[in-house]
Design an enzyme around this catalytic site. Structure first.
Site, mmCIF file in Angstrom:
data_model
loop_
_atom_site.group_PDB
_atom_site.id
_atom_site.type_symbol
_atom_site.label_atom_id
_atom_site.label_comp_id
_atom_site.label_asym_id
_atom_site.label_seq_id
_atom_site.Cartn_x
_atom_site.Cartn_y
_atom_site.Cartn_z
ATOM 1 N N ASP A 276 0.850 -1.192 0.000
ATOM 2 C CA ASP A 276 0.000 0.000 0.000
ATOM 3 C C ASP A 276 0.886 1.242 0.000
ATOM 4 O O ASP A 276 1.913 1.307 0.681
ATOM 5 C CB ASP A 276 -0.919 -0.008 1.229
ATOM 6 C CG ASP A 276 -2.059 0.983 1.101
ATOM 7 O OD1 ASP A 276 -3.215 0.541 0.975
ATOM 8 O OD2 ASP A 276 -1.806 2.212 1.117
ATOM 9 N N ILE A 277 0.474 2.237 -0.766
ATOM 10 C CA ILE A 277 1.254 3.465 -0.914
ATOM 11 C C ILE A 277 1.237 4.308 0.365
ATOM 12 O O ILE A 277 2.120 5.143 0.573
ATOM 13 C CB ILE A 277 0.715 4.275 -2.126
ATOM 14 C CG1 ILE A 277 1.771 5.180 -2.698
ATOM 15 C CG2 ILE A 277 -0.559 5.025 -1.774
ATOM 16 C CD1 ILE A 277 1.403 5.751 -4.062
ATOM 17 N N ASN B 209 -12.740 -3.362 2.672
ATOM 18 C CA ASN B 209 -13.656 -2.231 2.745
ATOM 19 C C ASN B 209 -14.624 -2.311 1.570
ATOM 20 O O ASN B 209 -14.208 -2.574 0.435
ATOM 21 C CB ASN B 209 -12.875 -0.921 2.699
ATOM 22 C CG ASN B 209 -11.999 -0.735 3.923
ATOM 23 O OD1 ASN B 209 -12.338 -1.171 5.011
ATOM 24 N ND2 ASN B 209 -10.854 -0.096 3.747
ATOM 25 N N GLN C 74 -14.762 2.416 1.171
ATOM 26 C CA GLN C 74 -13.984 1.884 0.047
ATOM 27 C C GLN C 74 -13.691 3.034 -0.914
ATOM 28 O O GLN C 74 -14.612 3.632 -1.470
ATOM 29 C CB GLN C 74 -14.781 0.791 -0.674
ATOM 30 C CG GLN C 74 -14.043 0.186 -1.856
ATOM 31 C CD GLN C 74 -14.903 -0.827 -2.619
ATOM 32 O OE1 GLN C 74 -16.075 -1.038 -2.304
ATOM 33 N NE2 GLN C 74 -14.321 -1.433 -3.629
ATOM 34 N N SER C 75 -12.415 3.330 -1.090
ATOM 35 C CA SER C 75 -12.056 4.466 -1.952
ATOM 36 C C SER C 75 -11.713 4.029 -3.367
ATOM 37 O O SER C 75 -11.897 4.789 -4.307
ATOM 38 C CB SER C 75 -10.897 5.259 -1.347
ATOM 39 O OG SER C 75 -9.745 4.465 -1.263
ATOM 40 N N HIS D 155 -10.311 -5.350 -3.349
ATOM 41 C CA HIS D 155 -8.968 -5.535 -2.801
ATOM 42 C C HIS D 155 -9.063 -5.961 -1.349
ATOM 43 O O HIS D 155 -9.963 -5.536 -0.630
ATOM 44 C CB HIS D 155 -8.119 -4.260 -2.931
ATOM 45 C CG HIS D 155 -8.767 -3.023 -2.406
ATOM 46 N ND1 HIS D 155 -9.752 -2.356 -3.098
ATOM 47 C CD2 HIS D 155 -8.591 -2.342 -1.253
ATOM 48 C CE1 HIS D 155 -10.146 -1.295 -2.395
ATOM 49 N NE2 HIS D 155 -9.466 -1.272 -1.267
ATOM 50 N N HIS E 33 -6.956 -5.813 2.139
ATOM 51 C CA HIS E 33 -5.829 -5.251 2.880
ATOM 52 C C HIS E 33 -5.290 -6.341 3.806
ATOM 53 O O HIS E 33 -6.064 -6.932 4.572
ATOM 54 C CB HIS E 33 -6.262 -4.085 3.769
ATOM 55 C CG HIS E 33 -6.783 -2.884 3.051
ATOM 56 N ND1 HIS E 33 -6.030 -1.737 2.874
ATOM 57 C CD2 HIS E 33 -7.985 -2.618 2.479
ATOM 58 C CE1 HIS E 33 -6.759 -0.822 2.244
ATOM 59 N NE2 HIS E 33 -7.948 -1.331 1.986
HETATM 60 P P1 AMP Z 1 -9.742 1.408 0.290
HETATM 61 O O1 AMP Z 1 -9.860 2.689 1.059
HETATM 62 O O2 AMP Z 1 -10.120 0.198 1.063
HETATM 63 O O3 AMP Z 1 -10.441 1.499 -1.043
HETATM 64 O O4 AMP Z 1 -8.200 1.214 0.027
HETATM 65 C C1 AMP Z 1 -7.522 1.738 -1.049
HETATM 66 C C2 AMP Z 1 -6.068 1.687 -0.707
HETATM 67 O O5 AMP Z 1 -5.330 1.882 -1.884
HETATM 68 C C3 AMP Z 1 -5.610 2.758 0.289
HETATM 69 O O6 AMP Z 1 -5.063 2.133 1.446
HETATM 70 C C4 AMP Z 1 -4.561 3.536 -0.483
HETATM 71 O O7 AMP Z 1 -3.479 3.948 0.314
HETATM 72 C C5 AMP Z 1 -4.130 2.526 -1.543
HETATM 73 N N1 AMP Z 1 -3.567 3.076 -2.762
HETATM 74 C C6 AMP Z 1 -4.076 4.072 -3.527
HETATM 75 N N2 AMP Z 1 -3.298 4.270 -4.606
HETATM 76 C C7 AMP Z 1 -2.285 3.380 -4.534
HETATM 77 C C8 AMP Z 1 -1.161 3.081 -5.356
HETATM 78 N N3 AMP Z 1 -0.905 3.738 -6.490
HETATM 79 N N4 AMP Z 1 -0.321 2.094 -4.962
HETATM 80 C C9 AMP Z 1 -0.556 1.422 -3.811
HETATM 81 N N5 AMP Z 1 -1.605 1.643 -3.003
HETATM 82 C C10 AMP Z 1 -2.454 2.609 -3.350
#
Ligand code: AMP
Length: 111
Positions: free
Chosen positions: A30-31, A84, A91-92, A97, A99
């Site tokens: 995760d970034i 999420n 969920q963003s 996915h 975690h």
């Molecule tokens: P969610 O909020 O469950 O949808 O999680 C999305 C996750 O994606 C978050 O923890 C972000 O930090 C992660 N994320 C977003 N862009 C990237 C990326 N380019 N590389 C790795 N992780 C990312």
């Protein structure tokens, strides 16, 4: 799927810090890590969320979670697996996915 961030990561168009990859799934760091180990596991096929995905995909992801946590040395110390989903789930990224969080004691409930 066009304009899906995780589809673009799965295809290699956007680089990621890969932990595991095969023909069906990709796992990458995760970034914005929330724990010493914070890995995202995605199917390469696009599903908006876990409700859209089929059981075969979820079962396969489960088998890969087992490999990853062993490989990263958190199988015995423990970890948290989070999916999420939707608005209240915060969920963003609208591509299924999981975690995988570990390497520290995880508080409950999460903040
Ligand atoms: P969610 O909020 O469950 O949808 O999680 C999305 C996750 O994606 C978050 O923890 C972000 O930090 C992660 N994320 C977003 N862009 C990237 C990326 N380019 N590389 C790795 N992780 C990312």
């Amino acid at each position: 799927m066009e304009n899906c961030l995780f589809c673009r990561i799965a295809s290699g168009e956007i680089p990621s810090n890969k932990v595991y990859e095969d023909e069906k799934v990709l796992a990458f760091r995760d970034i914005d890590p929330q724990a010493p180990v914070h890995v995202l596991l995605i199917p390469k096929q696009h599903f908006n969320d876990i409700l859209e995905a089929d059981g075969e995909t979820i079962a396969y992801m489960h088998s890969v979670v087992k490999l990853i946590v062993k490989d990263l040395g958190i199988d015995e110390s423990g970890f948290r697996l989070v999916v999420n989903t939707g608005a209240d789930g915060m969920q963003s990224v609208k591509h299924l996915h999981m975690h995988i969080l570990g390497g520290r004691s995880m508080q409950w409930p999460p903040g």
